[in-house]
Design a protein around this motif. Structure first.
Motif, short mmCIF file in Angstrom:
data_model
loop_
_atom_site.label_atom_id
_atom_site.label_comp_id
_atom_site.label_asym_id
_atom_site.label_seq_id
_atom_site.Cartn_x
_atom_site.Cartn_y
_atom_site.Cartn_z
N GLY A 39 -1.60 -29.67 6.78
CA GLY A 39 -3.08 -29.96 7.04
C GLY A 39 -3.53 -28.96 7.96
O GLY A 39 -4.51 -28.29 7.77
N LEU A 40 -3.00 -28.58 9.12
CA LEU A 40 -3.44 -27.66 10.10
C LEU A 40 -3.13 -26.24 9.75
O LEU A 40 -3.47 -25.28 10.48
CB LEU A 40 -3.17 -28.06 11.64
CG LEU A 40 -3.41 -29.32 12.14
CD1 LEU A 40 -3.19 -29.59 13.34
CD2 LEU A 40 -5.21 -28.87 12.18
N GLY A 41 -2.09 -26.11 8.66
CA GLY A 41 -1.55 -24.91 8.38
C GLY A 41 -2.57 -23.61 8.19
O GLY A 41 -2.28 -22.90 8.90
N PRO A 42 -3.57 -23.99 7.50
CA PRO A 42 -4.45 -22.91 7.05
C PRO A 42 -5.13 -22.54 8.43
O PRO A 42 -5.38 -21.05 8.80
CB PRO A 42 -5.49 -23.62 6.30
CG PRO A 42 -4.79 -24.48 5.58
CD PRO A 42 -3.70 -25.07 6.38
N VAL A 43 -5.61 -23.20 9.13
CA VAL A 43 -6.49 -23.06 10.63
C VAL A 43 -5.55 -22.10 11.40
O VAL A 43 -5.80 -21.19 11.97
CB VAL A 43 -6.82 -24.36 11.18
CG1 VAL A 43 -7.48 -24.11 12.46
CG2 VAL A 43 -7.51 -25.37 10.29
N PHE A 44 -4.20 -22.77 11.51
CA PHE A 44 -3.48 -22.04 12.57
C PHE A 44 -3.03 -20.46 11.96
O PHE A 44 -2.81 -19.56 12.68
CB PHE A 44 -1.75 -22.84 12.26
CG PHE A 44 -0.90 -22.45 13.42
CD1 PHE A 44 -1.20 -22.97 14.69
CD2 PHE A 44 0.39 -21.79 13.29
CE1 PHE A 44 -0.35 -22.84 15.88
CE2 PHE A 44 0.99 -21.64 14.39
CZ PHE A 44 0.60 -22.15 15.61
N ARG A 45 -3.22 -20.39 10.56
CA ARG A 45 -2.80 -19.22 9.97
C ARG A 45 -4.18 -18.15 10.30
O ARG A 45 -3.86 -16.90 10.80
CB ARG A 45 -2.44 -19.14 8.37
CG ARG A 45 -2.10 -17.80 7.86
CD ARG A 45 -1.89 -17.88 6.45
NE ARG A 45 -0.86 -19.10 5.87
CZ ARG A 45 0.50 -19.03 6.14
NH1 ARG A 45 1.00 -17.82 6.48
NH2 ARG A 45 1.13 -19.99 5.88
N GLN A 46 -5.13 -18.82 10.28
CA GLN A 46 -6.41 -17.79 10.47
C GLN A 46 -6.49 -17.61 11.82
O GLN A 46 -6.88 -16.39 12.36
CB GLN A 46 -7.73 -18.88 10.15
CG GLN A 46 -8.38 -18.86 8.70
CD GLN A 46 -9.33 -19.65 8.34
OE1 GLN A 46 -9.67 -20.58 9.41
NE2 GLN A 46 -9.86 -19.45 7.13
N ALA A 47 -5.80 -18.19 12.76
CA ALA A 47 -5.92 -17.97 14.14
C ALA A 47 -4.92 -17.02 14.57
O ALA A 47 -4.77 -16.55 15.71
CB ALA A 47 -5.81 -19.35 14.79
N GLY A 48 -4.34 -16.47 13.53
CA GLY A 48 -3.41 -15.55 13.59
C GLY A 48 -2.23 -15.86 14.18
O GLY A 48 -1.23 -15.00 14.92
N HIS A 49 -1.51 -17.00 14.04
CA HIS A 49 -0.28 -17.28 14.73
C HIS A 49 1.08 -17.59 13.53
O HIS A 49 1.82 -18.05 13.85
CB HIS A 49 -0.54 -18.73 15.35
CG HIS A 49 -0.98 -18.52 16.71
ND1 HIS A 49 -0.74 -18.12 17.82
CD2 HIS A 49 -2.50 -18.88 17.14
CE1 HIS A 49 -1.48 -17.97 18.95
NE2 HIS A 49 -2.77 -18.60 18.37
N GLY A 50 0.65 -17.07 12.45
CA GLY A 50 1.51 -17.24 11.50
C GLY A 50 1.71 -18.68 10.77
O GLY A 50 0.64 -19.61 10.87
N SER A 51 2.65 -19.23 10.31
CA SER A 51 2.97 -20.35 9.67
C SER A 51 3.24 -21.68 10.58
O SER A 51 3.88 -21.63 11.61
CB SER A 51 4.14 -20.48 8.82
OG SER A 51 4.66 -21.72 8.49
N TYR A 52 2.14 -22.58 10.59
CA TYR A 52 2.29 -23.78 11.36
C TYR A 52 3.57 -24.83 11.12
O TYR A 52 3.86 -25.18 11.97
CB TYR A 52 0.97 -24.55 11.07
CG TYR A 52 0.75 -25.94 12.13
CD1 TYR A 52 0.99 -25.53 13.72
CD2 TYR A 52 0.66 -26.98 11.91
CE1 TYR A 52 1.01 -26.25 14.37
CE2 TYR A 52 0.51 -28.06 12.79
CZ TYR A 52 0.65 -27.61 14.19
OH TYR A 52 0.66 -28.72 15.20
#
Lengths: 248, 261
Positions: A39-52
């Motif tokens: 669920g949070l994966g895409p947001v985390f990726r957009q923030a530039g931290h890679g795979s949640y």
């Protein structure tokens, strides 16, 4: 030694025999993995931290071990309610042996639970950086299990009823989990949050797991191991002391 | 075998046991009778190292149970008022666990477990979980377990509470037989006068924390000029209901709870 072994074995038997409970206790971490990981994966990726998922899988393993080990200690409440505790309290063995047997049993169950969740994480797509990561991660699983099984025994020796149990779950175990960095990185936090998260023993366990599995250290390997071992020793002593003071 | 002198236990300003003194000889079956809240269970708890006396002296087989706790514990078996079995394990496993805790060597543990389970008619259920047992079977298993480490003294705290007459009868038959064959001293509490009358060699009657009379059943009847133990009991303890007894017990628990924290 016999007493420690037989009480350790009892905890293990109880775990293996309650299949429903195994499924239930694995359900919660799976839900976290699914809902937050994906669920949070895409947001985390957009923030530039890679795979949640990569980030949180070690946290979920830590959470599983935390819940399972604290819970096993608090399960003493049931033994108190159903009377079995008394049988061990009047036996001609030291309270220390009884406490160690129970605590190690609870820790062992927690290690098994943690291992099962790690396998589920691997199936869900989590990839540790190399295969040597697993034994090191296992060390941290064991450390977390011992620390919190001892804490559980200490708490189980004090609380008397189910209300006490709810209190502990809501005001101790859940905060320990949420403030450990299992779900978010411990960087760029405010002063208050930084202090709180650094007071949480699980922070070092999760950091160790994450460091071992995906080589992302907040602290360092030696620091995490030393600190967890020290906290484990303190909690074990506290647990032994409180357990020795139980009067039936 | 059991020697108690001027034993006192108070919880805060409530005194549960007030200066009691008695002796139990080896091989004797000794019954403690008394209304609810008389202090019977508190006394048993002190005798079995679960509670520390406020003052007074206890000797079990010549040992002070508070000073030489482990040696004393090795010498007695106890069946508590409420169940203390692990219901998630089988009858055999419960016995085995007890044997390990009481340092019974492996071979002896196995043979004695079999012997006792057969005596108490539980052998064919040995591999069943205790949670599937009836009340009477659980009681029998607890008593069998209490005998496993060949204790010199067996404490039975209201062992027949809630059992049907058949189970009660059978249970006392077994206890009596083991008392005779193994010379185990038995210390019991009960509410059933007929049981005490039938089983016990000597009886002490307790009320409000003190022993109001002790002797054989015949002696107690003679002393009170009654012709049944029940009448003797009522003559000694009065016939008022002990509602306050329950309150005192609850109050005691409350105090004990606070004290433990």
């Amino acid at each position: 030694m016999g007493a420690i072994y037989i009480l350790w074995l009892r905890e293990l038997k109880r775990y293996v025999r309650s299949r429903v409970q195994i499924v239930v206790s694995l359900g919660q971490p799976c839900l976290y993995l699914l809902a937050l990981g994906f669920g949070l994966g895409p947001v985390f990726r957009q923030a530039g931290h890679g795979s949640y998922l990569q980030f949180m899988a070690p946290g979920v393993v830590g959470m599983t071990v935390l819940f399972s080990s604290v819970f096993s200690g608090i399960a003493m409440l049931w033994d108190r309610q159903f009377g079995f505790l008394k049988e061990t309290l009047v036996a001609p063995v030291s309270r220390m042996q009884i406490m160690v047997g129970r605590t190690l049993g609870g820790a062992t169950v927690a290690v098994i639970q943690g291992t099962l969740i790690l396998i589920i994480c691997l199936i869900a797509g989590f990839r540790p950086h190399s295969s040597v990561a697993i034994p090191l991660a296992f060390l941290f699983v064991v450390l977390i299990a011992v620390v919190f099984a001892a804490l559980g025994t200490a708490i189980g020796s004090i609380i008397q009823d189910m209300q006490g149990f709810q209190l502990v779950m809501n005001f101790l175990v859940m905060p320990i989990f949420f403030l450990s960095g299992a779900l978010f990185p411990l960087v760029n936090l405010g002063v208050v949050m930084s202090v709180i998260t650094r007071l949480d023993p699980l922070s070092y366990g999760v950091d160790g797991l994450r460091g071992a599995l995906i080589q992302s250290w907040q602290f360092s390997l030696a620091f995490d191991v030393a600190l967890l071992a020290a906290i484990g020793a303190v909690f074990l002593s506290a647990g032994a002391y409180l357990f020795s003071r139980i009067e039936a | 075998m059991i020697s108690v002198q001027n034993l006192v236990k108070s919880f805060g300003d409530f005194t549960a046991v007030k200066d009691i003194t008695f002796e139990v000889a080896q091989g004797e079956i000794f019954a403690f009778l008394g209304p609810n809240g008389a202090g019977k269970t508190t006394t048993i708890k002190m005798l079995t190292t679960l509670l520390r006396p406020t003052s007074g002296r206890i000797e079990l087989d010549g040992l002070d149970p508070m000073v030489r706790q482990k040696q004393a514990r090795q010498r007695f078996g106890i069946v508590f008022q409420d169940p203390s079995l692990d219901s998630e394990q089988t009858a055999w496993e419960n016995m085995d666990l007890h044997g390990v805790l009481y340092h019974v060597p492996r071979k002896l543990r196995a043979s004695r477990t079999e012997e006792l389970l057969r005596t108490f008619e539980l052998w064919d259920r040995k591999d069943d979980y205790v949670k599937t047992f009836s009340g009477g079977m659980k009681r029998r298993l607890e008593i069998a377990r209490g005998f496993l480490h060949t204790p010199k003294i067996l404490f039975l705290d209201e062992p027949t509470l809630g059992l049907d007459p058949q189970s009660r009868n059978q249970l006392w038959t077994h206890v009596k037989r083991l008392n005779e064959t193994e010379r185990t001293t038995v210390f019991l509490t009960t509410h059933y006068m007929d049981e005490a009358d039938r089983v016990a060699h000597r009886i002490a009657i307790m009320d409000h924390g003190s022993i109001v009379a002790q002797g054989t059943s015949t002696e107690l009847k003679e002393q009170t000029g009654t012709d049944s133990l029940e009448d003797a009991f009522l003559a000694l303890t009065g016939s008022s209901l002990r509602d306050e007894g329950a309150d005192a017990k609850a109050a005691m628990r409350q105090v004990a709870k606070m004290w433990r924290r």
